[in-house]
Design a protein around this motif. Structure first.
Motif, PDB file in Angstrom:
ATOM      1  N   GLU A  96      36.516  61.786  85.506  1.00 58.20           N
ATOM      2  CA  GLU A  96      36.382  61.085  84.224  1.00 58.20           C
ATOM      3  C   GLU A  96      35.721  61.987  83.183  1.00 58.20           C
ATOM      4  OE1 GLU A  96      34.469  56.944  82.692  1.00 58.20           O
ATOM      5  OE2 GLU A  96      35.854  56.939  84.405  1.00 58.20           O
ATOM      6  N   GLU A  97      34.705  62.725  83.607  1.00 56.68           N
ATOM      7  CA  GLU A  97      34.065  63.664  82.685  1.00 56.68           C
ATOM      8  C   GLU A  97      35.036  64.763  82.262  1.00 56.68           C
ATOM      9  OE1 GLU A  97      29.354  63.970  83.648  1.00 56.68           O
ATOM     10  OE2 GLU A  97      30.709  64.652  85.249  1.00 56.68           O
ATOM     11  N   LEU A  98      35.861  65.228  83.208  1.00 58.81           N
ATOM     12  CA  LEU A  98      36.853  66.252  82.879  1.00 58.81           C
ATOM     13  C   LEU A  98      37.865  65.725  81.868  1.00 58.81           C
ATOM     14  CD1 LEU A  98      37.545  67.861  86.374  1.00 58.81           C
ATOM     15  CD2 LEU A  98      36.289  68.837  84.461  1.00 58.81           C
ATOM     16  N   MET A  99      38.269  64.486  82.027  1.00 55.40           N
ATOM     17  CA  MET A  99      39.212  63.888  81.089  1.00 55.40           C
ATOM     18  C   MET A  99      38.591  63.800  79.698  1.00 55.40           C
ATOM     19  SD  MET A  99      41.297  60.290  81.260  1.00 55.40           S
ATOM     20  CE  MET A  99      39.872  59.266  80.953  1.00 55.40           C
ATOM     21  N   GLU A 100      37.352  63.399  79.620  1.00 55.59           N
ATOM     22  CA  GLU A 100      36.677  63.318  78.328  1.00 55.59           C
ATOM     23  C   GLU A 100      36.550  64.701  77.679  1.00 55.59           C
ATOM     24  OE1 GLU A 100      32.930  61.272  78.625  1.00 55.59           O
ATOM     25  OE2 GLU A 100      33.848  59.566  79.659  1.00 55.59           O
ATOM     26  N   LEU A 101      36.228  65.703  78.489  1.00 56.49           N
ATOM     27  CA  LEU A 101      36.135  67.057  77.959  1.00 56.49           C
ATOM     28  C   LEU A 101      37.481  67.548  77.411  1.00 56.49           C
ATOM     29  CD1 LEU A 101      33.863  68.740  80.662  1.00 56.49           C
ATOM     30  CD2 LEU A 101      33.272  68.287  78.285  1.00 56.49           C
TER      31      LEU A 101
END
Length: 158
Positions: free
Chosen positions: A19-24
């Motif tokens: 999820e953090e990777l998607m936001e980044l």
């Protein structure tokens, strides 16, 4: 602010959740058009390379049609811009075959362009440099592809 190396970024990304990777990735796509174009290629077009090449060719046709042919000055500026975009699209793919196909198309379109590039040294030099670039790239490909591309090169150089 100084940017860190790719290795450092890779190590840091390994510790992040999906999820953090998607936001980044989404945040990164908001900052530069090229980032968004690269993500578009990777997510939607990388599985169909032939379709991607056709899409780029259509865009090149449109850009060639929009060239202001009032003077060679405007033609040169437009041709350089088209070539810059073509190189960018080829860089997204990372496949040498795609780069060669796009450069062939560019050279063929430029050769047939009206007014003729033969009357302008700069445009002729751009054309010749791209032919050399094709030759250099073709040498790195598989032998069967080299033969096919050499035949295409002979047609283009006539």
């Amino acid at each position: 602010m100084k940017a860190v190396s790719v290795v450092t970024i890779k190590k840091e990304l390994q510790h992040r959740s999906s999820e953090e990777l998607m936001e980044l990735c989404l945040r990164l796509s908001k900052f530069k058009k090229e980032n968004k174009e690269l993500l578009t290629y990777l997510l939607f077009e990388s599985h169909d390379e032939a379709g991607y090449i056709e899409t780029v060719k259509q865009e090149l046709d449109q850009q060639f049609n929009n060239i202001n042919t009032d003077s060679y000055f405007y033609i040169k500026k437009s041709i350089r811009k088209i070539l810059r975009n073509l190189k960018k699209y080829a860089r997204y793919s990372l496949k040498k075959e795609t780069e060669v196909e796009l450069l062939f198309y560019f050279c063929a379109t430029l050769k047939d362009f009206k007014p003729s590039i033969k009357y302008n040294v700069t445009l002729t030099n751009i054309y010749n440099r791209q032919i050399l670039s094709i030759k250099k790239t073709v040498k790195t490909l598989h032998e069967d592809l080299q033969y096919d591309y050499r035949m295409m090169l002979e047609d283009l150089e006539d």
